[in-house]
Enzyme design. Structure first.
Site, PDB file in Angstrom:
ATOM      1  CG  ASN A 116      -0.400   0.728   2.400  1.00  0.00           C
ATOM      2  OD1 ASN A 116      -0.497   1.948   2.503  1.00  0.00           O
ATOM      3  ND2 ASN A 116       0.214  -0.026   3.316  1.00  0.00           N
ATOM      4  CG  PHE A 120      -0.792   8.901   7.180  1.00  0.00           C
ATOM      5  CD1 PHE A 120      -0.703   7.538   7.348  1.00  0.00           C
ATOM      6  CD2 PHE A 120       0.163   9.711   7.788  1.00  0.00           C
ATOM      7  CE1 PHE A 120       0.316   6.972   8.114  1.00  0.00           C
ATOM      8  CE2 PHE A 120       1.186   9.160   8.553  1.00  0.00           C
ATOM      9  CZ  PHE A 120       1.273   7.795   8.712  1.00  0.00           C
ATOM     10  CB  SER A 181       3.485   5.361   7.417  1.00  0.00           C
ATOM     11  OG  SER A 181       3.044   5.269   6.077  1.00  0.00           O
ATOM     12  CG  ASN A 183       2.965   4.458   1.928  1.00  0.00           C
ATOM     13  OD1 ASN A 183       3.769   4.126   1.076  1.00  0.00           O
ATOM     14  ND2 ASN A 183       2.256   3.575   2.621  1.00  0.00           N
ATOM     15  CB  THR A 184       3.840  10.520   5.288  1.00  0.00           C
ATOM     16  OG1 THR A 184       2.461  10.145   5.298  1.00  0.00           O
ATOM     17  CG2 THR A 184       3.951  12.020   5.540  1.00  0.00           C
ATOM     18  CE  LYS A 219       2.251  -0.246  13.050  1.00  0.00           C
ATOM     19  NZ  LYS A 219       0.889  -0.415  12.534  1.00  0.00           N
ATOM     20  CG  ASN A 248       4.016   0.936   9.755  1.00  0.00           C
ATOM     21  OD1 ASN A 248       3.326   0.468   8.857  1.00  0.00           O
ATOM     22  ND2 ASN A 248       3.768   2.111  10.301  1.00  0.00           N
TER      23      ASN A 248
END
Length: 350
Positions: A116, A120, A181, A183-184, A219, A248
């Site tokens: 993915n 967010f 994450s 993805n940021t 996390k 994660n």
């Protein structure tokens, strides 16, 4: 039956479209109190032997749903009614944002994995707080996972997290700072102790000031070097956080850009858990996530030192009754080992 439906129908549709349809169906279930209570009575863990107490919060079973599914806190009660011991909502940001361009969710069916790059996508902390403040008709432990708004520069990240924490910490059974994450842009830089210390300190002040003192966890990514895992563990103990969630998604894979979850993450997630347990002992609550597929995996994580375990990707492949099945099998395993409680197994092989 679910495997047939998945292989013949669901896998033929866009992964994100199926995700949104599932969330909408569960949100509808969440508005049907009688059906929700009946499902909760039939599927949720009720055996006292499965109960776990962590950072002052009572969990009916050790297996929960990881963040990433219920991004806007729309259906936590319905998810709990399907057999999960807790539900972690989010990741939620202070300001609503659309996330990254589609397509951004990809199944790897053969590997039982998912990639993915959602980014967010959520409606923001204010909207989530409104949902979390509604009365509940079934008991559910709700963790809230918060992240950085994409447009906020790194220098203002702490203030952005604090803004979310002020709205959400009073409504959460526990709060999670997500700095892992992929993805940021720049988010994982915040795992560096020099940047993480002021951020966690600021959020902890908010959590400590809530009426019940909301427990705070961080996390981390599986891609951290071992010495960085140790450094985060030392910081968590120094700041007296309540726990660490490991791990994660990973960016160490081929194919589509984004975070990989599911079976390929299993070995590294377990390795990080064991390293954390060796470092912190029982001074912090360890929550293990990543590659958890069945009762054997949950049991192995508990033996290695996890107090709680989370799954998500395996639920996609295992179907709606996945968590209920695992809790039933754990219940039998506790009895078979002659234990009075599953908590007696925590850390036995650590």
């Amino acid at each position: 039956m679910y495997r047939l439906v998945f292989s013949q129908v669901l896998r033929r549709f866009d992964a994100e479209a199926v995700h949104h349809l599932t969330v909408s169906a569960l949100a509808l279930l969440a508005r049907l109190p009688l059906l929700k209570r009946l499902l909760h009575r039939a599927l949720a863990p009720h055996d006292p032997a499965l109960r776990v107490t962590a950072f002052g919060v009572h969990f009916p079973g050790p297996l929960g749903l990881a963040a990433g599914f219920d991004k806007d806190a729309a259906c936590a009660e319905a998810i709990a009614a399907l057999g999960f011991g807790h539900v972690e909502v989010g990741t939620i940001t202070a300001h609503g944002q659309p996330g990254n361009p589609r397509p951004r969710l990809f199944r790897l069916v053969r590997e039982r994995a998912v990639i993915n790059r959602m980014g967010f996508n959520n409606a923001g902390a204010h909207a989530a707080a409104r949902r979390l403040s509604r009365p509940r008709s079934v008991p559910v432990v709700v963790g809230v996972n918060i992240g950085k708004t994409k447009v906020v520069p790194e220098a203002e990240a702490a203030a952005d997290y604090v803004a979310s924490a002020r709205k959400l910490a009073p409504l959460a059974d526990y709060l999670v700072v997500n700095v892992s994450s992929p993805n940021t842009p720049g988010l994982r830089n915040l795992q560096a102790v020099s940047l993480l210390r002021p951020l966690l300190t600021a959020v902890k002040e908010v959590c400590d000031a809530t009426p019940r003192r909301t427990p705070l966890l961080v996390k981390i990514a599986p891609d951290l070097a071992d010495e960085d895992v140790d450094a985060v563990a030392e910081l968590a103990m120094e700041l007296r956080l309540d726990g660490i969630i490991a791990t994660n998604t990973t960016i160490r894979h081929e194919g589509e850009t984004g975070g990989l979850s599911g079976r390929p993450l299993k070995a590294r997630s377990l390795e990080v858990l064991r390293r954390l347990r060796a470092k912190v002992g029982d001074r912090l609550v360890l929550v293990s996530a990543g590659g958890v597929e069945d009762a054997d995996d949950v049991w192995e994580r508990i033996l290695a030192g996890a107090t709680l375990v989370q799954g998500y990707t395996a639920w996609i492949y295992g179907g709606p009754l996945w968590a209920a099945r695992i809790h039933r099998r754990l219940q039998r395993r506790v009895r078979r080992h002659g234990l009075k409680s599953i908590t007696e197994a925590i850390g036995r092989t650590a």
